[in-house]
Design an enzyme around this catalytic site. Structure first.
Site, PDB file in Angstrom:
ATOM      1  N   LYS A 177       4.557  -7.795   9.042  1.00 45.47           N
ATOM      2  CA  LYS A 177       4.700  -6.754   8.450  1.00 45.47           C
ATOM      3  C   LYS A 177       2.611  -5.772   9.290  1.00 45.47           C
ATOM      4  CE  LYS A 177       6.753  -3.914   6.023  1.00 45.47           C
ATOM      5  NZ  LYS A 177       8.001  -4.100   5.458  1.00 45.47           N
TER       6      LYS A 177
ATOM      7  N   ASP B   3       9.643   1.071   7.781  1.00 46.29           N
ATOM      8  CA  ASP B   3       8.735   0.872   6.453  1.00 46.29           C
ATOM      9  C   ASP B   3       8.762   1.931   5.685  1.00 46.29           C
ATOM     10  OD1 ASP B   3       9.149  -1.638   5.175  1.00 46.29           O
ATOM     11  OD2 ASP B   3       7.955  -0.308   3.457  1.00 46.29           O
TER      12      ASP B   3
HETATM   13  P1  NDP Z   1      11.042   5.870   2.446  1.00 44.09           P
HETATM   14  O1  NDP Z   1       9.841   6.065   3.325  1.00 44.09           O
HETATM   15  O2  NDP Z   1      11.854   6.214   3.077  1.00 44.09           O
HETATM   16  O3  NDP Z   1      11.156   6.229   0.868  1.00 44.09           O
HETATM   17  C1  NDP Z   1      10.187   5.466   0.092  1.00 44.09           C
HETATM   18  C2  NDP Z   1      10.962   6.105  -0.896  1.00 44.09           C
HETATM   19  O4  NDP Z   1      10.402   5.583  -2.184  1.00 44.09           O
HETATM   20  C3  NDP Z   1      10.562   7.511  -1.164  1.00 44.09           C
HETATM   21  O5  NDP Z   1      11.563   8.618  -2.008  1.00 44.09           O
HETATM   22  C4  NDP Z   1       9.142   7.854  -2.193  1.00 44.09           C
HETATM   23  O6  NDP Z   1       8.704   9.202  -2.875  1.00 44.09           O
HETATM   24  C5  NDP Z   1       9.464   6.629  -2.959  1.00 44.09           C
HETATM   25  N1  NDP Z   1       7.649   5.395  -3.260  1.00 44.09           N
HETATM   26  C6  NDP Z   1       7.383   5.388  -2.284  1.00 44.09           C
HETATM   27  N2  NDP Z   1       5.978   4.904  -3.027  1.00 44.09           N
HETATM   28  C7  NDP Z   1       6.053   5.478  -4.184  1.00 44.09           C
HETATM   29  C8  NDP Z   1       4.633   5.045  -5.243  1.00 44.09           C
HETATM   30  N3  NDP Z   1       4.264   4.188  -5.216  1.00 44.09           N
HETATM   31  N4  NDP Z   1       5.534   5.782  -6.409  1.00 44.09           N
HETATM   32  C9  NDP Z   1       7.050   5.778  -6.607  1.00 44.09           C
HETATM   33  N5  NDP Z   1       8.013   5.900  -5.624  1.00 44.09           N
HETATM   34  C10 NDP Z   1       7.358   5.789  -4.466  1.00 44.09           C
HETATM   35  O7  NDP Z   1      11.473   4.098   2.003  1.00 44.09           O
HETATM   36  P2  NDP Z   1      12.041   3.280   2.693  1.00 44.09           P
HETATM   37  O8  NDP Z   1      13.402   3.645   2.223  1.00 44.09           O
HETATM   38  O9  NDP Z   1      12.094   2.583   4.040  1.00 44.09           O
HETATM   39  O10 NDP Z   1      11.230   2.158   1.738  1.00 44.09           O
HETATM   40  C11 NDP Z   1      11.853   1.685   0.273  1.00 44.09           C
HETATM   41  C12 NDP Z   1      10.901   0.215  -0.212  1.00 44.09           C
HETATM   42  O11 NDP Z   1      11.938  -0.775   0.224  1.00 44.09           O
HETATM   43  C13 NDP Z   1      10.144  -0.386   0.246  1.00 44.09           C
HETATM   44  O12 NDP Z   1       9.623  -1.147  -0.312  1.00 44.09           O
HETATM   45  C14 NDP Z   1      10.589  -1.215   1.708  1.00 44.09           C
HETATM   46  O13 NDP Z   1       9.505  -2.006   1.411  1.00 44.09           O
HETATM   47  C15 NDP Z   1      11.757  -1.759   1.170  1.00 44.09           C
HETATM   48  N6  NDP Z   1      12.674  -1.840   2.763  1.00 44.09           N
HETATM   49  C16 NDP Z   1      12.806  -1.024   3.346  1.00 44.09           C
HETATM   50  C17 NDP Z   1      13.476  -1.449   4.271  1.00 44.09           C
HETATM   51  C18 NDP Z   1      14.500  -0.188   5.365  1.00 44.09           C
HETATM   52  O14 NDP Z   1      15.373  -0.510   5.982  1.00 44.09           O
HETATM   53  N7  NDP Z   1      13.381   0.868   5.836  1.00 44.09           N
HETATM   54  C19 NDP Z   1      14.052  -2.778   5.169  1.00 44.09           C
HETATM   55  C20 NDP Z   1      14.403  -3.724   3.631  1.00 44.09           C
HETATM   56  C21 NDP Z   1      13.344  -3.118   2.637  1.00 44.09           C
HETATM   57  P3  NDP Z   1       7.374   9.676  -2.121  1.00 44.09           P
HETATM   58  O15 NDP Z   1       8.129  10.509  -0.765  1.00 44.09           O
HETATM   59  O16 NDP Z   1       7.180  10.698  -3.442  1.00 44.09           O
HETATM   60  O17 NDP Z   1       6.772   8.737  -1.099  1.00 44.09           O
END
Ligand code: NDP
Length: 449
Positions: free
Chosen positions: A126, A166
């Site tokens: 990571k 991510d």
């Molecule tokens: P994105 O950046 O596309 O989206 C993240 C979302 O979560 C946004 O809506 C963001 O809101 C919100 N968010 C992030 N941090 C916080 C926080 N501290 N409190 C509240 N809301 C928060 O990321 P992904 O969708 O890619 O990733 C989301 C999760 O999935 C993570 O945990 C990631 O590790 C996991 N994941 C992702 C994969 C992938 O293929 N992308 C694969 C496997 C796991 P805002 O825009 O306001 O920050």
């Protein structure tokens, strides 16, 4: 508790005492694999656990870049090459102001187990930075990505370490990172990054894979209990890559998704979320989820004030935390149980605190653990790597069918491990045991390295 497990947990705490997220991730894995350790006394002499919790390599570096005002800004970059037992290091890059060593190590540690569950040849890693992409211009994002890659390039390669996206790293960032890598290396090594746009070597269905995979896993898990997704109410947190495509597949499967959120608050639409509108706000305009109300005045917006997540206050059958770690804590679990939740599907990494997970399991809620249920993203990244090596591309339908098979196999592995060790429907333990058993065998086979 098993004495060996206890000793390694204590040593890990002493050595990494400020790294709360990392310790949480280690605690959950080590406590759930105790029955395997009980069975394999030889693992203690081989220090299997000590080796599993120590990253092979940690890389930390300075990332200087120039903002639009001409000021030099310095961020910190990370790459944790945690474990290469079963393949090149593989795992995403996160750009978020909260990024620190503990978060990087917890994500890298979980990635080892997740990648093992996919059945594909990928090790665990990571990386990322405390850079905040929010509010930055495209040019600032590009300059940051170029500076980040100018250091990272020497540590990665398509047979060495293959980063992906991510939080805060999507198609735009991967494009800038790939462009800089290609320029420095003077070679077209397509498989060095995954999550690329399809026009220059990305895989069809990679963007959708984590969210779709989560729903395939949920379908299998619920199906094993004779529950159908059709007609169920679903609450989703987040409105990023994982959340959007989990919502899309949930809707295709006939569920009604009623919430989505971002870090400021949550929308609740009792008629069902209009996903085209969310995509327009998030994927096109990069706006805030609150803007949904501009075109859907009957929906509600609940601002996030404390640590509790407003999405979990809504009555729902299925909750899908798809935002970030520890976003579903004990209080949220209690509210969800009180409101009759049937199942939780972890789209994000470690979204449920350990207390929340235990409470949910004790109250017979089915929990789809992140290492298994969100593995569809990295699995499809591995499919992207194999397409890059073959210089040949599968159709969307072919990739989606492979993803479906992989997620079904992962669920079956979690289920059979839970059954083998008499753990009932505890798929959290089942996932950890299935992954650990495979990794421990590989570690024994490869000697002391
Ligand atoms: P994105 O950046 O596309 O989206 C993240 C979302 O979560 C946004 O809506 C963001 O809101 C919100 N968010 C992030 N941090 C916080 C926080 N501290 N409190 C509240 N809301 C928060 O990321 P992904 O969708 O890619 O990733 C989301 C999760 O999935 C993570 O945990 C990631 O590790 C996991 N994941 C992702 C994969 C992938 O293929 N992308 C694969 C496997 C796991 P805002 O825009 O306001 O920050």
């Amino acid at each position: 508790m098993n004495e060996y497990v206890n000793r390694v947990l204590e040593e890990t705490k002493t050595k990494n005492n400020t790294e709360n997220e990392f310790l949480q991730a280690v605690d959950e894995v080590l406590k759930t694999i105790e029955p395997v350790i009980d069975k394999h006394k030889e693992y203690e002499d081989l220090s299997i656990l000590e080796r599993m919790v120590e990253p092979e390599r940690i890389i930390m570096f300075r990332v200087p870049w120039i903002n639009d005002e001409g000021k030099v800004v310095v961020n910190r970059g990370y790459r944790i090459q945690f474990n290469s037992l079963i393949g090149p290091y593989k795992g995403g890059l996160r750009f978020h102001p909260s990024v620190n060593l503990s978060i990087m190590k917890f994500l890298g540690f979980e990635q080892i187990f997740k990648n093992a569950l996919t059945g594909l040849p990928i090790g665990g890693a990571k990386g990322g930075s405390d850079f905040d992409p929010k509010g930055k211009s495209d040019n600032e994002i590009m300059r940051f990505c170029q500076s980040f890659m100018t250091e990272l390039y020497r540590h990665i390669g398509q047979d060495v370490d293959v980063p992906a996206g991510d939080i805060g790293v999507g198609g735009r960032e991967i494009g800038y990172l790939f462009g800089q890598y290609k320029r420095i290396r003077n070679a077209y090594e397509g498989g060095v990054l995954t999550g690329k746009d399809v026009v220059y070597g990305g895989s069809l269905a990679r963007k959708e894979a984590t969210g779709y995979g989560l729903m395939f896993f949920m379908r299998e898990m619920l199906g094993a209990h004779n529950i159908c997704i059709m007609g169920k109410t679903v609450s989703i947190s987040g409105s990023g890559n994982v959340a959007i495509y989990a919502c899309e597949k949930a809707q295709v499967m006939g569920a009604k998704v009623v919430t989505m959120s971002d870090s400021n608050g949550c929308i609740y639409d009792e008629n069902g979320i209009d996903l085209d509108c969310v995509k327009e706000i998030k994927e096109v305009r990069r706006g805030r989820i609150k803007e949904y109300l501009n075109t859907h005045p009957n929906a509600k917006y609940i601002e996030k004030t404390g640590s509790e997540n407003p999405a979990w206050t809504i009555k729902t059958d299925i909750a899908l935390p798809c935002a970030t770690q520890n976003e579903l804590i004990l209080e949220d679990a209690k509210t969800l149980v009180k409101n009759g939740v049937i199942a939780i599907g972890e789209g994000a990494n470690m979204p449920c605190s350990e207390e929340a997970t235990n409470y949910l399991l004790e109250h017979n809620v089915l929990v789809a653990p992140a290492k298994a249920s969100n593995a569809g993203g990295v699995a499809t990244s591995a499919i992207e790597m194999s397409q890059n090596s073959m210089r040949y591309y599968h159709t969307f339908e072919e990739v989606e069918a492979k993803l479906d098979t992989i997620m079904t196999n992962i669920f079956n592995a979690c289920k059979s491990s839970a059954e083998e060790y008499g753990l009932g429907h505890n798929y959290v333990a089942g996932a950890n045991i299935a992954a650990f058993s495979k990794l421990a065998k590989a570690m024994v086979a490869q000697g002391v390295v």
